[in-house]
Design a protein around this motif. Sequence first.
Motif, PDB file in Angstrom:
ATOM      1  N   PRO A 432     -27.642  -9.429   7.772  1.00 48.89           N
ATOM      2  CA  PRO A 432     -26.494 -10.157   7.036  1.00 48.89           C
ATOM      3  C   PRO A 432     -25.760  -9.039   6.284  1.00 48.89           C
ATOM      4  N   LEU A 433     -26.609  -8.176   5.489  1.00 54.46           N
ATOM      5  CA  LEU A 433     -26.074  -7.418   4.924  1.00 54.46           C
ATOM      6  C   LEU A 433     -25.012  -6.220   5.326  1.00 54.46           C
ATOM      7  N   LEU A 434     -25.514  -5.812   6.473  1.00 52.82           N
ATOM      8  CA  LEU A 434     -24.707  -5.045   7.382  1.00 52.82           C
ATOM      9  C   LEU A 434     -23.367  -5.499   7.949  1.00 52.82           C
ATOM     10  N   LEU A 435     -23.643  -6.902   8.245  1.00 47.48           N
ATOM     11  CA  LEU A 435     -22.300  -7.895   8.479  1.00 47.48           C
ATOM     12  C   LEU A 435     -21.465  -7.681   7.609  1.00 47.48           C
ATOM     13  N   VAL A 436     -21.920  -8.054   6.352  1.00 48.76           N
ATOM     14  CA  VAL A 436     -20.749  -8.364   5.357  1.00 48.76           C
ATOM     15  C   VAL A 436     -20.062  -6.938   4.965  1.00 48.76           C
ATOM     16  N   LEU A 437     -21.031  -5.809   5.238  1.00 49.86           N
ATOM     17  CA  LEU A 437     -20.593  -4.503   4.871  1.00 49.86           C
ATOM     18  C   LEU A 437     -19.275  -3.971   5.987  1.00 49.86           C
ATOM     19  N   ALA A 438     -19.598  -4.496   7.131  1.00 60.19           N
ATOM     20  CA  ALA A 438     -18.722  -4.231   8.245  1.00 60.19           C
ATOM     21  C   ALA A 438     -17.487  -5.033   8.080  1.00 60.19           C
ATOM     22  N   LEU A 439     -17.540  -6.266   7.757  1.00 63.12           N
ATOM     23  CA  LEU A 439     -16.405  -7.045   7.040  1.00 63.12           C
ATOM     24  C   LEU A 439     -15.511  -6.396   6.135  1.00 63.12           C
ATOM     25  N   LEU A 440     -16.135  -5.693   4.780  1.00 58.24           N
ATOM     26  CA  LEU A 440     -15.648  -5.054   3.810  1.00 58.24           C
ATOM     27  C   LEU A 440     -14.784  -3.982   4.516  1.00 58.24           C
ATOM     28  N   ALA A 441     -15.614  -3.094   5.358  1.00 55.03           N
ATOM     29  CA  ALA A 441     -14.730  -1.876   5.791  1.00 55.03           C
ATOM     30  C   ALA A 441     -13.530  -2.363   6.634  1.00 55.03           C
ATOM     31  N   ALA A 442     -13.789  -3.383   7.458  1.00 53.24           N
ATOM     32  CA  ALA A 442     -12.612  -3.823   8.231  1.00 53.24           C
ATOM     33  C   ALA A 442     -11.560  -4.227   7.109  1.00 53.24           C
ATOM     34  N   TRP A 443     -11.790  -4.779   6.200  1.00 54.75           N
ATOM     35  CA  TRP A 443     -10.680  -5.234   5.460  1.00 54.75           C
ATOM     36  C   TRP A 443      -9.961  -4.033   4.551  1.00 54.75           C
ATOM     37  N   PHE A 444     -10.929  -2.921   4.098  1.00 53.57           N
ATOM     38  CA  PHE A 444     -10.286  -1.775   3.510  1.00 53.57           C
ATOM     39  C   PHE A 444      -9.537  -1.023   4.753  1.00 53.57           C
ATOM     40  N   ALA A 445      -9.917  -1.088   5.901  1.00 51.18           N
ATOM     41  CA  ALA A 445      -9.389  -0.386   6.937  1.00 51.18           C
ATOM     42  C   ALA A 445      -7.820  -1.098   7.034  1.00 51.18           C
ATOM     43  N   VAL A 446      -7.720  -2.325   7.125  1.00 54.80           N
ATOM     44  CA  VAL A 446      -6.498  -3.156   7.476  1.00 54.80           C
ATOM     45  C   VAL A 446      -5.474  -2.848   6.105  1.00 54.80           C
ATOM     46  N   ARG A 447      -5.958  -2.657   4.756  1.00 55.59           N
ATOM     47  CA  ARG A 447      -5.257  -2.452   3.570  1.00 55.59           C
ATOM     48  C   ARG A 447      -4.708  -1.069   4.086  1.00 55.59           C
ATOM     49  N   ALA A 448      -5.514  -0.065   4.311  1.00 53.52           N
ATOM     50  CA  ALA A 448      -5.191   1.266   4.724  1.00 53.52           C
ATOM     51  C   ALA A 448      -3.958   1.549   5.664  1.00 53.52           C
ATOM     52  N   ALA A 449      -4.079   0.497   6.811  1.00 54.38           N
ATOM     53  CA  ALA A 449      -3.086   0.540   7.758  1.00 54.38           C
ATOM     54  C   ALA A 449      -1.728   0.307   7.414  1.00 54.38           C
ATOM     55  N   ARG A 450      -1.958  -0.997   6.218  1.00 54.49           N
ATOM     56  CA  ARG A 450      -0.717  -1.299   5.854  1.00 54.49           C
ATOM     57  C   ARG A 450      -0.169  -0.286   5.042  1.00 54.49           C
ATOM     58  N   ALA A 451      -0.782   0.246   3.948  1.00 59.10           N
ATOM     59  CA  ALA A 451      -0.258   1.330   3.159  1.00 59.10           C
ATOM     60  C   ALA A 451       0.349   2.386   3.941  1.00 59.10           C
ATOM     61  N   ARG A 452      -0.092   2.864   5.191  1.00 57.09           N
ATOM     62  CA  ARG A 452       0.165   3.809   5.964  1.00 57.09           C
ATOM     63  C   ARG A 452       1.560   3.716   6.319  1.00 57.09           C
ATOM     64  N   ARG A 453       1.667   2.478   6.829  1.00 51.92           N
ATOM     65  CA  ARG A 453       2.955   2.208   7.400  1.00 51.92           C
ATOM     66  C   ARG A 453       4.280   2.165   6.113  1.00 51.92           C
ATOM     67  N   GLY A 454       3.789   1.704   4.972  1.00 56.64           N
ATOM     68  CA  GLY A 454       4.731   1.883   3.938  1.00 56.64           C
ATOM     69  C   GLY A 454       4.953   3.140   3.580  1.00 56.64           C
ATOM     70  N   LEU A 455       3.921   4.123   3.471  1.00 55.11           N
ATOM     71  CA  LEU A 455       4.237   5.519   3.148  1.00 55.11           C
ATOM     72  C   LEU A 455       5.078   6.172   4.160  1.00 55.11           C
ATOM     73  N   ALA A 456       4.839   5.958   5.467  1.00 52.70           N
ATOM     74  CA  ALA A 456       5.368   6.582   6.580  1.00 52.70           C
ATOM     75  C   ALA A 456       7.064   6.489   6.509  1.00 52.70           C
ATOM     76  N   ALA A 457       7.587   5.541   5.953  1.00 56.68           N
ATOM     77  CA  ALA A 457       8.862   5.373   5.885  1.00 56.68           C
ATOM     78  C   ALA A 457       9.524   6.386   5.046  1.00 56.68           C
ATOM     79  N   ALA A 458       8.915   6.731   3.907  1.00 53.75           N
ATOM     80  CA  ALA A 458       9.383   7.645   2.987  1.00 53.75           C
ATOM     81  C   ALA A 458       9.004   8.819   2.865  1.00 53.75           C
ATOM     82  N   VAL A 459       8.344   9.402   3.819  1.00 54.37           N
ATOM     83  CA  VAL A 459       7.471  10.703   3.790  1.00 54.37           C
ATOM     84  C   VAL A 459       8.546  11.923   4.125  1.00 54.37           C
ATOM     85  N   ALA A 460       9.551  11.525   5.021  1.00 53.24           N
ATOM     86  CA  ALA A 460      10.764  12.559   5.453  1.00 53.24           C
ATOM     87  C   ALA A 460      11.588  12.804   4.354  1.00 53.24           C
ATOM     88  N   ALA A 461      11.777  11.878   3.362  1.00 50.80           N
ATOM     89  CA  ALA A 461      12.837  11.948   2.319  1.00 50.80           C
ATOM     90  C   ALA A 461      12.295  13.022   1.355  1.00 50.80           C
TER      91      ALA A 461
END
Length: 775
Positions: A432-461
Amino acid sequence: MVHGVAGASPAELLGDPRTVRVTGDSTAAVFRRIDDADAEAHPERYAGLPVPEAYCWSRLTSGNGARALWLLLLPFMVANLAHWARPAAPTGPGADPAPRAVRTYGVLVRILALSLTVLLIAAACEVALDLAVWQCAGSATCTATGSRLGFLAPEGGGWWSQPGRRLALGALVPTALTGLLWFLSNRTWSAYESQPPPAGSADPDTASDTAPALGRPGFWYGRRIVARLRAAHTAAGLLTVAVAVSAPTAAHDRRTTAAPALETFGWITQALLAVGAVTVAWVVCRRGRSEDRPDHRLDRAAVSLLPGAALALLAAVLLHACWSRPGWTSTGRLPGDFAFGVLMLGQGLCVLALAAVARYLYRRAPDPASALRGLGGPAVAMLGCALGGVMSGGVAQRVADWLDGAATPGMAGAPLPGPPVLLSWQAAVLPPLLLVLALLAAWFAVRAARARRGLAAAVAAEYPGEIPDTARSRRIAGARTAAALTDSAPWFVAAVSGITLVLGAGALAGAWLSGQVPGEAVRGGPPLLESAARAAQDAGSWLIGLGIALFAAWGRRAYRDPAARRTIGILWDVGTFWPRAAHPFAPPCYAERAVPDLTWRMAGWTGRTGGRLVISGHSQGSVLAAAAVWQLPPPVRRRVALLTYGSPLARLYGRWFPAYFGPGPLTALHRDVDCWRNLWRATDPIGGPALPGPASPEVDRGPLADPLAYGRSARHPLPAPILGHADYQADPAFAAERAALLARLETAARAEVPAQRPGVSKEPAASADPPGTAG
């Protein structure tokens, strides 16, 4: 130049394959290019030019193969970090530094560290005494004809057939383990931490002055506390072995009335064991670190008498156990359930008390940048306890599974009773502990993917005149997003610690209420619950076994492979920067060698030549450089400038160790060293700004452009790499800031021209100052 966690050769640091060691030894030394070896003798050659020096210290953490054994000390290292992760106490004129709360915090961490030593030795006793010589040697399953344990068989009637004698034989294993821990601690002290400080030693636990703790003269010399704690922990290990042997022996003597003298002797030894335990606890709790002066004294009574008395008491217990007791047979388990349960409960209560004290300190001196609002230390302590529980319990589980053959330890039909049921419950909560940690890692990965899309739009500027490239922008944004995950680490640690505390409490309750392993405790219940419990128990046992196998394989590879050993060294670069204030068996503190090295080099060179220098540090090297500058006397400090790059001073150390690297100490460093510049990148997962608020532009320069060029150009015909944490010296900003610091030092030197004495000629004389040094 002071390299960082990955290490670097002198040739790499100085950009020249021809280097020479100017001071130091094969473990840590200062190097120069061969052409610059005698620069002080020819100042005319270096007018306005720096003379680079490199301090190489990587062998302090990645030397010979014996360092692979340090993996076994990981829980001790984490517990030691908890000591330094306490919140900052109130400072300033009229502020109450809360010395009682600070001292209580230190005492609680030292008690937790002591419990980890007892847990490790208790696990060794469980394997050697309970599983091997009590259960297995007392069963026909393990002592059949041809078995290596046949000489212990009760049926043979040999000398070793009696349980007490078998226990005395098995006690040699945990006793040897205790001796090994003592030997490693004593040997590493002589090799790493015995360097005398430049000046004398105060207690960050009790000091009331406003000076930064790392600037105290004896901060990097913990000889007295390490020796005292080593004696106490060694005695605790020996007493743990004695208790494991004495408890079943004395219980048998009380059940039989044939030998009153043996029963009386058992009562006497158990009373002495209780006195020894109280003495060990008193020695551990009595005093913390002392740093207000060079403390070369030793507590002779504790250091010499305590381990010796514990060893003598253990010898008496073993002699008592070896006395002939005809008719005594070994059945069931040794009383390990109660012992492990008390240890686990005590650790949980201690962590909760530590959290209460830390929160009290944080409320008195709030620091928004502090990890988990002051609870970083308790969270780290909880991780240390969890690691100790998994490693010690996992070994017992694997040995029991091996001895049981195809059976499952603790289940109906198994030939052996198996280890304490609490260890099976601990294994069952791992999935159960490893399952919870996997869910937390997935949540952080989703947040990072969203942040990446937001940053990519402004990098070239950020690169005027460049044609936007979607793939290039995504790569740059991905590097920045990955680097930003470092700032989320405290909450991930908090989640792991909180879940571990809750699941551990559930495992303890389940073990004590049922008295059976999870698979047996739910037998006859709902089929789904029964299947889930059995699956969790089996999966947890195999996961622990897999983890231990990987752990052993990694250690074996590190013993043979220098590259793998360097990887382990990187882990210790971060974890063993701090002195051994709580656990004497933790891996040695390399900074107690490196910081005096740097301090003596800077003070000695400036005092001998009257010159000025820039000390530059990358990554962990910047922490060593700052600590060394803190140690310099004020007259020397005015001749030194500080250049840091990729530095974790504020981002990691300031967040996790606010009492020593928080905004207050770093602001004081800026005040004491008026020549300090810090370089950082947004793509760097470790480095960041050094100072918060309005003072930051005076020190920080960043974020530097990374990559230096967005697309191809005449100046950059090939794609510029994303450097992240590496190659700061390749950035033009590095050379510019170093030159500016040397110029500021030269200006300050001219302002310090002494007044003419009467009778002295006013004609200008040639300057005797040597060239400036950058190193």
